[in-house]
Design a protein around this motif. Sequence first.
Motif, PDB file in Angstrom:
ATOM      1  N   LYS A 144       0.782  -1.165   0.261  1.00  0.00           N
ATOM      2  CA  LYS A 144      -0.037  -0.020   0.133  1.00  0.00           C
ATOM      3  C   LYS A 144       0.635   1.246   0.110  1.00  0.00           C
ATOM      4  O   LYS A 144       1.810   1.234   0.832  1.00  0.00           O
ATOM      5  CB  LYS A 144      -0.853  -0.056   1.393  1.00  0.00           C
ATOM      6  N   THR A 145       0.547   2.268  -0.919  1.00  0.00           N
ATOM      7  CA  THR A 145       1.376   3.336  -1.050  1.00  0.00           C
ATOM      8  C   THR A 145       0.690   4.653  -1.141  1.00  0.00           C
ATOM      9  O   THR A 145      -0.443   4.737  -1.829  1.00  0.00           O
ATOM     10  CB  THR A 145       2.413   3.033  -2.347  1.00  0.00           C
ATOM     11  N   THR A 146       1.323   5.522  -0.466  1.00  0.00           N
ATOM     12  CA  THR A 146       0.453   6.991  -0.430  1.00  0.00           C
ATOM     13  C   THR A 146       1.497   7.960  -0.774  1.00  0.00           C
ATOM     14  O   THR A 146       2.668   7.842  -0.739  1.00  0.00           O
ATOM     15  CB  THR A 146      -0.016   7.561   0.868  1.00  0.00           C
ATOM     16  N   ILE A 147       1.216   8.725  -1.967  1.00  0.00           N
ATOM     17  CA  ILE A 147       2.156   9.686  -2.533  1.00  0.00           C
ATOM     18  C   ILE A 147       1.754  10.861  -2.644  1.00  0.00           C
ATOM     19  O   ILE A 147       0.279  11.320  -2.815  1.00  0.00           O
ATOM     20  CB  ILE A 147       2.594   9.538  -3.952  1.00  0.00           C
ATOM     21  N   THR A 148       2.160  11.878  -1.835  1.00  0.00           N
ATOM     22  CA  THR A 148       1.782  13.330  -1.702  1.00  0.00           C
ATOM     23  C   THR A 148       2.786  13.953  -2.646  1.00  0.00           C
ATOM     24  O   THR A 148       4.040  13.914  -2.396  1.00  0.00           O
ATOM     25  CB  THR A 148       1.815  13.678  -0.129  1.00  0.00           C
ATOM     26  N   ALA A 149       2.268  15.005  -3.479  1.00  0.00           N
ATOM     27  CA  ALA A 149       2.895  16.014  -4.246  1.00  0.00           C
ATOM     28  C   ALA A 149       2.618  17.325  -3.587  1.00  0.00           C
ATOM     29  O   ALA A 149       1.420  17.713  -3.566  1.00  0.00           O
ATOM     30  CB  ALA A 149       2.599  15.823  -5.769  1.00  0.00           C
ATOM     31  N   SER A 150       3.854  18.126  -3.586  1.00  0.00           N
ATOM     32  CA  SER A 150       3.416  19.438  -3.385  1.00  0.00           C
ATOM     33  C   SER A 150       4.414  20.434  -3.871  1.00  0.00           C
ATOM     34  O   SER A 150       5.779  20.151  -3.823  1.00  0.00           O
ATOM     35  CB  SER A 150       3.350  19.670  -1.634  1.00  0.00           C
ATOM     36  N   GLU A 151       3.960  21.637  -4.295  1.00  0.00           N
ATOM     37  CA  GLU A 151       4.953  22.647  -4.473  1.00  0.00           C
ATOM     38  C   GLU A 151       6.048  23.169  -3.401  1.00  0.00           C
ATOM     39  O   GLU A 151       7.100  23.729  -3.999  1.00  0.00           O
ATOM     40  CB  GLU A 151       4.123  23.914  -5.045  1.00  0.00           C
ATOM     41  N   THR A 152       5.578  22.845  -2.241  1.00  0.00           N
ATOM     42  CA  THR A 152       6.204  23.481  -1.192  1.00  0.00           C
ATOM     43  C   THR A 152       7.720  22.503  -0.891  1.00  0.00           C
ATOM     44  O   THR A 152       8.311  22.911   0.009  1.00  0.00           O
ATOM     45  CB  THR A 152       5.640  23.885  -0.047  1.00  0.00           C
ATOM     46  N   PHE A 153       7.446  21.130  -1.228  1.00  0.00           N
ATOM     47  CA  PHE A 153       8.355  20.182  -0.784  1.00  0.00           C
ATOM     48  C   PHE A 153       9.590  20.624  -1.296  1.00  0.00           C
ATOM     49  O   PHE A 153       9.833  20.776  -2.404  1.00  0.00           O
ATOM     50  CB  PHE A 153       8.143  18.853  -1.156  1.00  0.00           C
TER      51      PHE A 153
ATOM     52  N   GLN B  54      -1.928  18.037 -16.225  1.00  0.00           N
ATOM     53  CA  GLN B  54      -1.802  19.242 -15.616  1.00  0.00           C
ATOM     54  C   GLN B  54      -1.859  19.373 -14.278  1.00  0.00           C
ATOM     55  O   GLN B  54      -1.616  20.379 -13.372  1.00  0.00           O
ATOM     56  CB  GLN B  54      -2.836  20.225 -16.253  1.00  0.00           C
ATOM     57  N   LYS B  55      -2.513  18.311 -13.473  1.00  0.00           N
ATOM     58  CA  LYS B  55      -2.989  18.178 -12.118  1.00  0.00           C
ATOM     59  C   LYS B  55      -1.846  18.269 -11.197  1.00  0.00           C
ATOM     60  O   LYS B  55      -1.748  19.402 -10.480  1.00  0.00           O
ATOM     61  CB  LYS B  55      -3.728  16.861 -11.754  1.00  0.00           C
ATOM     62  N   VAL B  56      -0.735  17.569 -11.566  1.00  0.00           N
ATOM     63  CA  VAL B  56       0.672  17.791 -10.592  1.00  0.00           C
ATOM     64  C   VAL B  56       1.668  17.863 -11.753  1.00  0.00           C
ATOM     65  O   VAL B  56       1.605  17.182 -12.707  1.00  0.00           O
ATOM     66  CB  VAL B  56       0.514  16.373  -9.929  1.00  0.00           C
ATOM     67  N   LEU B  57       2.621  19.081 -11.430  1.00  0.00           N
ATOM     68  CA  LEU B  57       3.543  19.227 -12.192  1.00  0.00           C
ATOM     69  C   LEU B  57       4.824  18.194 -12.138  1.00  0.00           C
ATOM     70  O   LEU B  57       5.064  18.200 -10.948  1.00  0.00           O
ATOM     71  CB  LEU B  57       3.854  20.669 -12.383  1.00  0.00           C
ATOM     72  N   PRO B  58       5.456  17.842 -13.084  1.00  0.00           N
ATOM     73  CA  PRO B  58       6.683  16.965 -12.781  1.00  0.00           C
ATOM     74  C   PRO B  58       7.752  18.116 -11.877  1.00  0.00           C
ATOM     75  O   PRO B  58       8.604  17.117 -11.220  1.00  0.00           O
ATOM     76  CB  PRO B  58       7.115  16.634 -14.048  1.00  0.00           C
ATOM     77  N   SER B  59       7.733  19.203 -11.947  1.00  0.00           N
ATOM     78  CA  SER B  59       8.671  19.913 -11.060  1.00  0.00           C
ATOM     79  C   SER B  59       8.362  19.909  -9.487  1.00  0.00           C
ATOM     80  O   SER B  59       9.248  20.208  -8.951  1.00  0.00           O
ATOM     81  CB  SER B  59       8.698  21.352 -11.501  1.00  0.00           C
ATOM     82  N   TRP B  60       7.212  19.474  -9.209  1.00  0.00           N
ATOM     83  CA  TRP B  60       6.701  19.185  -7.835  1.00  0.00           C
ATOM     84  C   TRP B  60       7.531  18.117  -7.239  1.00  0.00           C
ATOM     85  O   TRP B  60       7.457  16.947  -7.827  1.00  0.00           O
ATOM     86  CB  TRP B  60       5.292  19.229  -7.655  1.00  0.00           C
ATOM     87  N   LYS B  61       7.936  18.259  -5.999  1.00  0.00           N
ATOM     88  CA  LYS B  61       8.734  17.090  -5.295  1.00  0.00           C
ATOM     89  C   LYS B  61       7.396  16.406  -4.629  1.00  0.00           C
ATOM     90  O   LYS B  61       6.501  16.881  -4.431  1.00  0.00           O
ATOM     91  CB  LYS B  61       9.656  17.659  -4.210  1.00  0.00           C
ATOM     92  N   ILE B  62       7.867  15.077  -4.595  1.00  0.00           N
ATOM     93  CA  ILE B  62       6.958  14.044  -3.970  1.00  0.00           C
ATOM     94  C   ILE B  62       7.347  13.557  -2.728  1.00  0.00           C
ATOM     95  O   ILE B  62       8.482  13.244  -2.543  1.00  0.00           O
ATOM     96  CB  ILE B  62       6.546  13.103  -5.007  1.00  0.00           C
ATOM     97  N   HIS B  63       6.710  13.044  -1.898  1.00  0.00           N
ATOM     98  CA  HIS B  63       6.891  12.317  -0.718  1.00  0.00           C
ATOM     99  C   HIS B  63       5.950  11.025  -0.615  1.00  0.00           C
ATOM    100  O   HIS B  63       4.732  10.954  -1.133  1.00  0.00           O
ATOM    101  CB  HIS B  63       6.333  12.957   0.809  1.00  0.00           C
ATOM    102  N   ILE B  64       6.788   9.883  -0.457  1.00  0.00           N
ATOM    103  CA  ILE B  64       6.029   8.482  -0.587  1.00  0.00           C
ATOM    104  C   ILE B  64       6.331   7.559   0.425  1.00  0.00           C
ATOM    105  O   ILE B  64       7.322   7.475   1.133  1.00  0.00           O
ATOM    106  CB  ILE B  64       6.760   7.746  -1.865  1.00  0.00           C
ATOM    107  N   ALA B  65       4.959   6.994   0.876  1.00  0.00           N
ATOM    108  CA  ALA B  65       5.143   6.147   2.093  1.00  0.00           C
ATOM    109  C   ALA B  65       4.532   4.775   1.722  1.00  0.00           C
ATOM    110  O   ALA B  65       3.566   4.877   0.939  1.00  0.00           O
ATOM    111  CB  ALA B  65       4.274   6.708   3.200  1.00  0.00           C
TER     112      ALA B  65
END
Length: 392
Positions: free
Chosen positions: A45-54, A91-102
């Motif tokens: 099970k994986t959660t990925i969060t993307a944010s412009e601020t990471f 368009q929803k999430v840009l590849p330039s945003w960093k991601i956190h994966i658990a």
Amino acid sequence: MISVTCVAPVNIALIKYWGKRHEELILPVNDSISMTLSTDELCAKTTITASETFEKNRMWLNGDEVPFEEGSRLMRCLKEVHRLALANGSQKVLPSWKIHIASVNNFPTAAGLASSAAGYACLVYSLARLYEIPLNEELTTVARQGSGSACRSLYGGFVQWHRGVLDNGSDSVAKQIAPSNHWPNMHVLILVVNDERKKTASTKGMQQAVKTSQLIKYRVDKVVPERIPKLREAIKARDFHAFAEITIKDSNQFHAIALDTYPPCVYMNDVSHRIASFVHAYNEIMGSLKAAYTFDAGPNACLYVLEENVPQLLYAVQKVFPSDSKDSPAYLRGLSVPKVDNIEVAQKNKIDLLDVHSKNAFRYIIHTKVGEGPKELSADNSLMKNGLPSVH
Ligand code: DP6
């Protein structure tokens, strides 16, 4: 902040993938076929969060942070997904945003229970949901670059990974042979002999095999090309006898090649061999193939059996391999099994004649069945809160 959570299944190979023709792209030397197991019992099970601020990409596996390095398989998968996202115009999430994966596995990691397959399939499927990329053959080439066997976990039911012939690997894809509802009574008993980390990882073991085994050449050129169409037919016709024979033979050939490797790779132990002999003896007294075994790069046995024959096989397993924890709920995990009273007396009598092994030979049993591919879980935030892993 945008998050997705998905689960992905384990798959167990019936015709094994063993050996690469390209290390980095993870291109195999032969086709393989697997069955996907239900995520109800075993899954990643994986959660990925993307944010412009990471500030940077981060990942936690079973609660512990793991490196997210340039050149790693993880990074390669992310880059490939970014490439598809750009091509797709997401368009929803840009590849330039960093991601956190658990990510978590609900079963022992690296114990020969295909944890890397479920893990990378879950990672790639979750990334695809995040960047709005459809599940298609191209996506299986991305999962393949995480861990070869992971490409087969993107589909449910019975799946073939085609080795492909192109140097860039674009035709080395997984395709479904039949969905899980094609053969819904195909069940599995996993006899967990040992759930500790395995000694020789698959990656290293198969590298050595390609370098040093003479048998692997014969397998790749002759045996697998003959077996693949036969197993496909057996699956399509729901022919358990043919399915069982090919599965057993292929497991044995894979371990023969592991032993033919120099220095040899020993994955099965005494208990594993005892389980294999038991399955042959059991099939013999039943008068036909009622159970099949397969072993991956570890000592645990995976027994295939039709649902209607599960109580009888379990009765036989418990007779031959008595366990002190037989009545504990931790001994028989997963799907429940109808009471043994349903077994015919004549069959019971024959089983009672089998030789009994010493007590507590293996630790526990997981009862599961054929299952579906990965899925997104909406509104599941149990793994990550505000972009950081929750304590679990
Ligand atoms: C014995 O997919 O774990 O389970 O591609 O190097 O990550 P890498 O190896 P991996 O190997 C699986 C080997 C196997 C057989 C199979 O699943 O086909």
